[in-house]
Motif scaffolding. Structure first.
Motif, short mmCIF file in Angstrom:
data_model
loop_
_atom_site.label_atom_id
_atom_site.label_comp_id
_atom_site.label_asym_id
_atom_site.label_seq_id
_atom_site.Cartn_x
_atom_site.Cartn_y
_atom_site.Cartn_z
N ASN A 23 0.43 -0.64 0.19
CA ASN A 23 -0.26 -0.11 0.27
C ASN A 23 1.16 1.45 -0.46
O ASN A 23 1.21 2.77 -0.61
N MET A 24 1.83 1.06 0.41
CA MET A 24 2.60 2.73 0.58
C MET A 24 3.66 2.84 -0.66
O MET A 24 3.86 3.52 -0.65
N SER A 25 3.61 1.13 -1.38
CA SER A 25 4.20 1.07 -2.19
C SER A 25 3.44 1.86 -3.38
O SER A 25 3.24 2.79 -4.34
N MET A 26 2.49 1.91 -3.10
CA MET A 26 1.15 2.16 -4.21
C MET A 26 0.95 3.78 -4.28
O MET A 26 1.18 4.69 -4.83
N MET A 27 1.14 4.34 -2.56
CA MET A 27 0.94 5.70 -2.50
C MET A 27 1.95 6.29 -3.22
O MET A 27 2.26 7.52 -3.42
N ALA A 28 3.47 5.76 -2.77
CA ALA A 28 4.86 6.38 -3.81
C ALA A 28 4.28 6.31 -5.43
O ALA A 28 4.82 7.08 -5.83
N GLU A 29 4.02 5.36 -6.17
CA GLU A 29 3.87 5.87 -7.25
C GLU A 29 3.07 6.59 -7.86
O GLU A 29 2.86 7.18 -8.10
N PHE A 30 1.62 6.89 -6.96
CA PHE A 30 1.22 8.11 -7.62
C PHE A 30 1.35 8.51 -6.74
O PHE A 30 1.22 9.70 -7.73
N PHE A 31 2.02 9.79 -5.90
CA PHE A 31 2.31 10.69 -5.81
C PHE A 31 4.11 11.71 -6.34
O PHE A 31 4.36 12.27 -6.71
N ASP A 32 4.66 10.11 -6.10
CA ASP A 32 6.00 10.70 -6.98
C ASP A 32 6.63 11.02 -7.93
O ASP A 32 5.92 10.99 -9.19
N ILE A 33 7.00 12.73 -8.14
CA ILE A 33 7.34 13.34 -9.33
C ILE A 33 8.10 12.76 -10.27
O ILE A 33 7.42 13.70 -11.44
N LYS A 34 8.99 12.20 -10.31
CA LYS A 34 10.03 11.45 -11.24
C LYS A 34 9.54 10.56 -11.83
O LYS A 34 9.88 9.75 -12.48
N LYS A 35 8.53 10.49 -11.44
CA LYS A 35 7.48 8.39 -11.81
C LYS A 35 6.68 9.18 -12.06
O LYS A 35 5.93 10.67 -12.84
N ASP A 36 5.81 8.80 -14.39
CA ASP A 36 5.38 9.04 -14.88
C ASP A 36 3.88 7.35 -14.86
O ASP A 36 4.36 6.69 -14.82
N SER A 37 2.73 7.55 -13.76
CA SER A 37 1.95 6.49 -13.08
C SER A 37 0.57 6.51 -13.36
O SER A 37 0.32 5.34 -13.66
N LYS A 38 0.69 6.95 -14.86
CA LYS A 38 -1.07 7.44 -15.52
C LYS A 38 -0.98 5.87 -16.05
O LYS A 38 -1.97 5.64 -15.97
#
Length: 162
Positions: A54-69
């Motif tokens: 769940n924390m990994s999910m949140m990090a994927e969602f918020f992280d500015i350096k990623k493109d998680s769309k």
């Protein structure tokens, strides 16, 4: 198509990219954002209840350096007013999942993770218009983390600086 179970998987991106069976818990992000007046959010569950995932999910969602769309396409969070928050924030993700054994091994594990975060954001930190004192502090903290004798207090300083 039959989906495999994500046994031992604690990385949300891996779970989604491999199309493993999962329950959409992305509304947890909405719950987190709805409670933004709190200083600290403590998430407790017994072992093997998906805290790291769940924390990994949140990090994927918020992280500015990623493109998680792509990995959040067709999830519940994308149907909320928070969909535009995806990949908008610098995000520090530290897990204690594998921090066990002796105090020395726990310190070494945490030190490795924090150095990874420093490396991950190195370009951004180098490009920041930091004051001379903050630049010196950054260099000192990084040097201390590379030292074999780094202590929990050094780790605390490193996290606080970030």
């Amino acid at each position: 198509m039959k989906q495999n179970l994500p046994i031992g998987i604690s990385d949300y991106r891996v779970l989604k990219e491999r199309n493993l069976y999962h329950v959409d818990k992305t509304l947890m992000i909405k719950d987190f954002l709805d409670n933004n007046g709190t200083m600290v959010t403590l998430i407790t569950r017994p072992r093997r209840f998906g805290k790291t995932l769940n924390m990994s999910m949140m990090a994927e969602f918020f992280d500015i350096k990623k493109d998680s769309k792509d990995i959040f396409k067709n999830t519940n969070i994308m149907k909320t007013e928070y969909a535009n928050s995806i990949n908008q924030y610098p995000t520090i993700f530290l897990t204690f999942k594998d921090a066990n054994d002796t105090k020395e091994k726990v310190v070494a594990y945490l030190k490795e993770q924090i150095l990874d975060v420093y490396d991950y954001y190195e370009i951004e930190l180098d490009n920041l218009d930091m004051s001379q004192s903050n630049q010196q502090r950054y260099n000192t903290i990084k040097r201390e983390l590379l030292d074999e004798t780094a202590t929990l207090s050094k780790i605390t300083n490193a996290i606080s600086f970030l």
